[in-house]
Write an enzyme that holds these catalytic residues in place. Sequence first.
Site, PDB file in Angstrom:
ATOM      1  N   GLU A   1       0.831  -1.215   0.000  1.00 23.27           N
ATOM      2  CA  GLU A   1       0.000   0.000   0.000  1.00 23.27           C
ATOM      3  C   GLU A   1       0.863   1.261   0.000  1.00 23.27           C
ATOM      4  O   GLU A   1       0.649   2.181  -0.790  1.00 23.27           O
ATOM      5  CB  GLU A   1      -0.914   0.041   1.238  1.00 23.27           C
ATOM      6  CG  GLU A   1      -1.919  -1.093   1.370  1.00 23.27           C
ATOM      7  CD  GLU A   1      -2.908  -1.165   0.230  1.00 23.27           C
ATOM      8  OE1 GLU A   1      -3.061  -0.180  -0.508  1.00 23.27           O
ATOM      9  OE2 GLU A   1      -3.527  -2.232   0.062  1.00 23.27           O
TER      10      GLU A   1
ATOM     11  N   ASN B   1       1.375   3.987  -3.019  1.00 27.06           N
ATOM     12  CA  ASN B   1       1.081   5.414  -2.825  1.00 27.06           C
ATOM     13  C   ASN B   1       2.238   6.295  -3.291  1.00 27.06           C
ATOM     14  O   ASN B   1       2.020   7.316  -3.943  1.00 27.06           O
ATOM     15  CB  ASN B   1       0.803   5.719  -1.350  1.00 27.06           C
ATOM     16  CG  ASN B   1      -0.622   5.380  -0.955  1.00 27.06           C
ATOM     17  OD1 ASN B   1      -1.456   5.076  -1.798  1.00 27.06           O
ATOM     18  ND2 ASN B   1      -0.891   5.441   0.338  1.00 27.06           N
TER      19      ASN B   1
ATOM     20  N   ARG C   1      -8.872   3.566  -8.169  1.00 25.63           N
ATOM     21  CA  ARG C   1      -8.279   3.317  -6.866  1.00 25.63           C
ATOM     22  C   ARG C   1      -9.410   3.092  -5.866  1.00 25.63           C
ATOM     23  O   ARG C   1     -10.469   3.717  -5.974  1.00 25.63           O
ATOM     24  CB  ARG C   1      -7.430   4.525  -6.410  1.00 25.63           C
ATOM     25  CG  ARG C   1      -6.376   4.993  -7.410  1.00 25.63           C
ATOM     26  CD  ARG C   1      -5.427   3.904  -7.791  1.00 25.63           C
ATOM     27  NE  ARG C   1      -4.889   3.225  -6.631  1.00 25.63           N
ATOM     28  CZ  ARG C   1      -4.302   2.043  -6.690  1.00 25.63           C
ATOM     29  NH1 ARG C   1      -4.191   1.409  -7.833  1.00 25.63           N
ATOM     30  NH2 ARG C   1      -3.824   1.487  -5.602  1.00 25.63           N
TER      31      ARG C   1
END
Lengths: 117, 157
Positions: free
Chosen positions: B57, B61, B116
């Site tokens: 994650e 990002n 997303r």
Amino acid sequence: MNLQLELEQRRQVLIVRLRGELDHHTAETVRTRMDEAIQRGRVEHLVLSLEDLTFMDSSGLGVILGRYKVIKNLGGKMVVCHVNPSVHRLFELSGLFKILAIYENERSALTELEVVS
Amino acid sequence: MSEKLEDVTQNGGNFMTLQFASRSENEAFARVAVAAFVTQLDPTMDELTDLKTVVSEAVTNCIIHGYDNDPNGIVKISAQIIEETISITIEDNGHGIEDLELAKQPLYTSKPELERSGMGFTIMENFMDEFEVISELGSGTRIRMKKRIESKKALYN
């Protein structure tokens, strides 16, 4: 690429089996190939089979949610089967759980969809 | 979390650092590298999956939001083990986050056109014991998180 995608069409149901790791890197391929198959065939419903999926993160949630919307717009139903505990937890956290029906295996998913159609 | 790396080893801890290009193919590399480092704590499969997920994650990002998919960016990871706790810092020198509170909202995404899910921060917060984001517009974002690995204790008791 550490993700393989197997597509099988049974009448109006598209079965998609994912093997490997579904992350941001592999998500694009999954999205493109699934959308192509949906447009090509007379796909009404979709079964997403995750038995051999070894890893998934929130990018996977995005792809699944996206395909759910595509199928829903076509008036069909999308279901998921063979959901392992870690994927299940992601479904719970994101609320995807509430909109996707989850079945133990492909057979029960297909039985359900044939009743629906 | 503020321990200096040289102090970590003096205190019987361990550390590693990694730097790599902000390319999506490095997401798998990053999570496997951190998972390999943490195996010395004998984590359970569930704990390993949690750590791999949060690393994935945070790195995603950095690539998508920090660098807007520009492969010339650099993603840095450092991890420390002190006793039974793993601390992970993941940072970029990218755009930074404009509204951190909004970004942390479950299901919020600044890039809905990319499909997303908006669940990255929520997952990191849920899977780790401690989680902190420091971000500055124009200079980058740093995620710091900690998790205590319980498995050893459970085995010996």
